[in-house]
Design an enzyme around this catalytic site. Sequence first.
Site, PDB file in Angstrom:
ATOM      1  NE  ARG A   4      36.890  37.655  45.012  1.00  0.00           N
ATOM      2  CZ  ARG A   4      36.469  38.526  45.922  1.00  0.00           C
ATOM      3  NH1 ARG A   4      37.337  39.337  46.511  1.00  0.00           N
ATOM      4  NH2 ARG A   4      35.189  38.595  46.267  1.00  0.00           N
ATOM      5  CG  ASP A  28      33.900  48.783  49.348  1.00  0.00           C
ATOM      6  OD1 ASP A  28      33.015  48.615  50.213  1.00  0.00           O
ATOM      7  OD2 ASP A  28      34.618  47.854  48.935  1.00  0.00           O
ATOM      8  NE  ARG A  49      33.621  52.071  55.365  1.00  0.00           N
ATOM      9  CZ  ARG A  49      34.231  51.226  54.533  1.00  0.00           C
ATOM     10  NH1 ARG A  49      33.625  50.819  53.452  1.00  0.00           N
ATOM     11  NH2 ARG A  49      35.450  50.808  54.787  1.00  0.00           N
TER      12      ARG A  49
HETATM   13  C1  S3P Z   1      34.341  42.597  48.883  1.00  0.00           C
HETATM   14  C2  S3P Z   1      32.978  42.697  48.740  1.00  0.00           C
HETATM   15  C3  S3P Z   1      32.191  43.835  49.214  1.00  0.00           C
HETATM   16  C4  S3P Z   1      33.073  45.023  49.608  1.00  0.00           C
HETATM   17  C5  S3P Z   1      34.286  44.617  50.360  1.00  0.00           C
HETATM   18  C6  S3P Z   1      35.134  43.642  49.549  1.00  0.00           C
HETATM   19  C7  S3P Z   1      35.022  41.424  48.296  1.00  0.00           C
HETATM   20  O1  S3P Z   1      31.431  43.443  50.310  1.00  0.00           O
HETATM   21  O2  S3P Z   1      32.326  45.980  50.328  1.00  0.00           O
HETATM   22  O3  S3P Z   1      35.076  45.751  50.673  1.00  0.00           O
HETATM   23  O4  S3P Z   1      36.263  41.463  48.124  1.00  0.00           O
HETATM   24  O5  S3P Z   1      34.341  40.450  47.988  1.00  0.00           O
HETATM   25  P1  S3P Z   1      30.084  42.575  50.150  1.00  0.00           P
HETATM   26  O6  S3P Z   1      30.402  41.183  50.549  1.00  0.00           O
HETATM   27  O7  S3P Z   1      29.098  43.245  51.059  1.00  0.00           O
HETATM   28  O8  S3P Z   1      29.647  42.620  48.710  1.00  0.00           O
END
Ligand code: S3P
Length: 445
Positions: free
Chosen positions: A26, A328, A359
């Site tokens: 981000r 995660d 997974r």
């Molecule tokens: C992430 C959001 C999560 C996570 C991914 C990173 C992010 O996924 O599993 O590793 O940086 O916004 P989701 O979009 O399913 O919430």
Amino acid sequence: MARTVRRPARLRGTLHVPGDKSISHRAALFGALATGTTRVRRFLAAEDCLSTLACLRSLGIEWQLEEESRGVATLALTGAGLHGLQEPDNVLDVGNSGTTLRLLAGILAGQPFISVLTGDDSLRTRPVDRVIEPLRQMGAQLSARDDDSLPPLTIRGGPLRGIRYRPPVASAQVKSAVLLAGLFAEGETVVEEPQPTRDHTERMLRSMGVDIETEAASTDGPPAAGGIRIRPPAELAPLDLRVPGDISTAAFWLVAAAAHPDAELTLTDVGINPARSGVLNALSQMGASIDIGEERTAGEEPVADITVRSSRLRGIELGGELVLRMMDELPALAVAAAVAEGKTVVRDAQELRVKETDRIALLTEQLQRLGVAIAERPDGFEIEGGARPGSLHGERVNGGGDHRLAMALAVAGLLAEGDTTVEDEASVMVSYPGFWEDLEQLGTA
Ligand code: S3P
């Protein structure tokens, strides 16, 4: 290349885990849209975030990365302003990174040019219909392979209008894509999440001067978090931040230390954003001895030092919002469950099937090889824990190129009898380039 792991007699030390992956992505993406120079310390210099930086370079953004140690770097990036990105002259390759794919899609939907996003073999199996749907409603033209469901994803951006959108799945990436498109839209954009997901996007955009707020939760209709409303800003202020340590990375050491019979580890400056720190709650429920030090802030995020010691773990049942706050970390948690007393049941985790790999299937298959009594559920897994004769023994295992599975299997190797060989050693480069060095250092310190 493969890496062999053995159970060390003791597991001790202090670790400064690398910066948070979600926040590093981000900072780079939002910094590119700011007016002025963004500086990011403890930026995660791992393959996923390097993919984000490479895409930004193709969009005309200049940046420099100074690496201090494996995976830890300072990023200096010159923002192009909200309307300064350039049309890329080639396909944008996001590598293994689903976050880059979905978040960039939101940004590119608002640009007056065409771009194509693709990635590696795993990435091209990850769903994109979840971002196509809302971004089309906002006025962009998007199409993708397999009936608009899989990358490559083509985006013809253009003028957007704000929408009110309720995603069918709780996903921080989808929420972020819509909010980012909202930066370029006419009028306000609101995302009504079915359940609250990580809020790094909201925190960071707010710190850049964006008018973004959470509406009060509605009292009628199905239960939902309050909508998140964004209004398009005139410009974004650049960032000067220090990224918190990644709790998803810390999770491997939390599990290793809680489950090992002679361990004490301290992890410094770890991000403990409540939307991310479910693993601390789950491990505590399992009986893990976890001390969370004084809470500080890094950027807009809460951080703390965490100390974890050998503990007698017991199985638990988990689902719902707790699972969403640790999606995660479930592969790591499965390893704790394998040595805990009694049964652990994980429900409501069907999203695990569309991560870097399926997974649920792969974790089940590979932990079974190590002697773990684990069974798949459609939405999670069940593990009959406890040390039985022959349970948790070393074997050759393979996480299918999925970084988090490789690291979870390596942690299982720290607890198993005999040698555990992780075949897809290099996959850790996606999120934690110093993983094997840290593992060696802790086990021998
Ligand atoms: C992430 C959001 C999560 C996570 C991914 C990173 C992010 O996924 O599993 O590793 O940086 O916004 P989701 O979009 O399913 O919430």
